[in-house]
Scaffold this active site. Structure first.
Site, mmCIF file in Angstrom:
data_model
loop_
_atom_site.group_PDB
_atom_site.id
_atom_site.type_symbol
_atom_site.label_atom_id
_atom_site.label_comp_id
_atom_site.label_asym_id
_atom_site.label_seq_id
_atom_site.Cartn_x
_atom_site.Cartn_y
_atom_site.Cartn_z
ATOM 1 N N LYS A 13 0.823 -1.119 -0.193
ATOM 2 C CA LYS A 13 0.068 -0.082 -0.103
ATOM 3 C C LYS A 13 0.830 1.204 -0.031
ATOM 4 O O LYS A 13 0.703 2.222 -0.832
ATOM 5 C CB LYS A 13 -0.982 -0.065 1.186
ATOM 6 C CG LYS A 13 -2.059 0.904 1.200
ATOM 7 C CD LYS A 13 -3.159 0.367 2.137
ATOM 8 C CE LYS A 13 -2.904 0.046 3.479
ATOM 9 N NZ LYS A 13 -2.667 1.199 4.408
ATOM 10 N N ARG A 88 -11.245 3.777 10.151
ATOM 11 C CA ARG A 88 -10.937 2.279 10.794
ATOM 12 C C ARG A 88 -12.585 1.594 10.983
ATOM 13 O O ARG A 88 -12.534 0.583 11.194
ATOM 14 C CB ARG A 88 -10.105 2.125 11.750
ATOM 15 C CG ARG A 88 -8.726 2.631 11.587
ATOM 16 C CD ARG A 88 -7.717 2.522 12.717
ATOM 17 N NE ARG A 88 -6.677 2.971 12.357
ATOM 18 C CZ ARG A 88 -5.347 2.229 11.820
ATOM 19 N NH1 ARG A 88 -5.756 1.266 11.607
ATOM 20 N NH2 ARG A 88 -4.277 2.746 11.785
ATOM 21 N N ARG A 127 11.309 -10.363 5.663
ATOM 22 C CA ARG A 127 11.879 -9.085 5.859
ATOM 23 C C ARG A 127 12.948 -9.307 6.922
ATOM 24 O O ARG A 127 13.279 -10.073 7.828
ATOM 25 C CB ARG A 127 10.847 -8.040 6.819
ATOM 26 C CG ARG A 127 11.815 -6.746 6.975
ATOM 27 C CD ARG A 127 10.632 -5.664 7.286
ATOM 28 N NE ARG A 127 9.935 -5.848 8.461
ATOM 29 C CZ ARG A 127 9.316 -4.892 9.123
ATOM 30 N NH1 ARG A 127 9.185 -3.677 8.478
ATOM 31 N NH2 ARG A 127 8.382 -5.177 10.133
ATOM 32 N N ARG A 161 13.387 -9.460 12.717
ATOM 33 C CA ARG A 161 12.501 -8.963 13.942
ATOM 34 C C ARG A 161 11.969 -9.989 14.575
ATOM 35 O O ARG A 161 11.148 -10.938 13.912
ATOM 36 C CB ARG A 161 11.839 -7.729 13.369
ATOM 37 C CG ARG A 161 12.783 -6.344 13.623
ATOM 38 C CD ARG A 161 11.822 -5.239 13.251
ATOM 39 N NE ARG A 161 10.119 -5.157 13.359
ATOM 40 C CZ ARG A 161 9.335 -4.426 12.993
ATOM 41 N NH1 ARG A 161 9.847 -3.282 12.839
ATOM 42 N NH2 ARG A 161 8.157 -4.536 13.131
ATOM 43 N N ARG A 172 -1.833 -10.380 13.289
ATOM 44 C CA ARG A 172 -2.175 -9.018 12.627
ATOM 45 C C ARG A 172 -2.976 -9.154 11.482
ATOM 46 O O ARG A 172 -3.922 -8.297 11.339
ATOM 47 C CB ARG A 172 -0.797 -8.480 12.296
ATOM 48 C CG ARG A 172 0.194 -8.058 13.446
ATOM 49 C CD ARG A 172 1.623 -7.700 12.874
ATOM 50 N NE ARG A 172 1.561 -6.429 11.722
ATOM 51 C CZ ARG A 172 2.696 -6.572 10.901
ATOM 52 N NH1 ARG A 172 3.524 -7.073 11.099
ATOM 53 N NH2 ARG A 172 2.562 -5.442 9.981
#
Length: 214
Positions: A13, A88, A127, A161, A172
């Site tokens: 996005k 939201r 990542r 991470r 998530r």
């Protein structure tokens, strides 16, 4: 061009939003950023928001919507805006609709990037970050030239991470889906929703978005 941008974590996005705001010369408006700016500038709404934050409470919708309204009235929004991270909830979507009506403006499109969860997991768990300088890499899309060595600073501690693991990311994505599905239905019923296939090359996805925005 007045837009809302929806998409799960890892959908690309942010990358695509940059192309849109450049082409249409409109600002990308993030709720978090304008909240911080309003507090820093000491606007009336910023002061109200600070009171709640200082008390450890969530900033209520009427204050957030007031800050959004102030932001949309600024000169750089004359050609339009791209809202990222707002609304939201259905209540916020209703409030935004009233704000736009009051300003004599209307929403053009709600762009929703669709990417299957399996693809999102691949993107997000891949990542890697250089501990020394913070440069980001990806095991699929952006590997360092020399394995294990940062291109930018030469550091050799490139790590994943703790919150980039599959379980955390799956949670998530579920939270995003639960929160966003009512908005997708809301804007779909009102004819604003534009669903975009978010799988493919950067150029392919960009072209799909711009074809809709024409």
């Amino acid at each position: 061009m007045n837009l809302i941008f929806l998409g799960p974590p890892g959908a690309g996005k942010g990358t695509q939003a940059k192309q849109i705001i450049t082409k249409f010369e409109i600002p990308q408006i993030s709720t978090g950023e304008i909240l911080r700016a309003a507090i820093k500038e000491g606007t009336d709404m910023g002061k109200k928001a600070k009171e709640f934050i200082d008390a450890g409470k969530l900033v209520p919708d009427e204050v957030v919507v007031g800050i959004i309204k102030d932001r949309l009235a600024e000169k750089d929004c004359e050609k339009g805006f791209l809202l990222d991270g707002f609304p939201r909830t259905i209540a916020q979507a209703d409030a935004l609709g009233k704000v736009l009506d009051d300003m004599g403006r209307k929403l053009n499109h709600v762009v929703c990037l669709d990417v299957p969860n399996e693809e999102l997991l691949k993107r997000l768990t891949g990542r890697r970050i250089c501990r020394q300088c913070g440069e980001e890499y990806h095991v699929m899309f952006k590997k360092p030239a020399k394995e294990g060595v940062c291109d930018k600073c030469g550091g050799t501690d490139i790590y994943q991470r703790a919150d980039d693991n599959e379980e955390t990311i799956s949670n998530r994505l579920k939270v995003y889906s639960d929160q966003t599905q009512p908005l997708i239905d809301y804007y779909g019923e009102r004819g604003f929703l534009r669903r975009i296939d978010g799988v493919g090359s950067f150029e392919e996805i960009k072209n799909r978005i711009f074809d809709v925005l024409k």
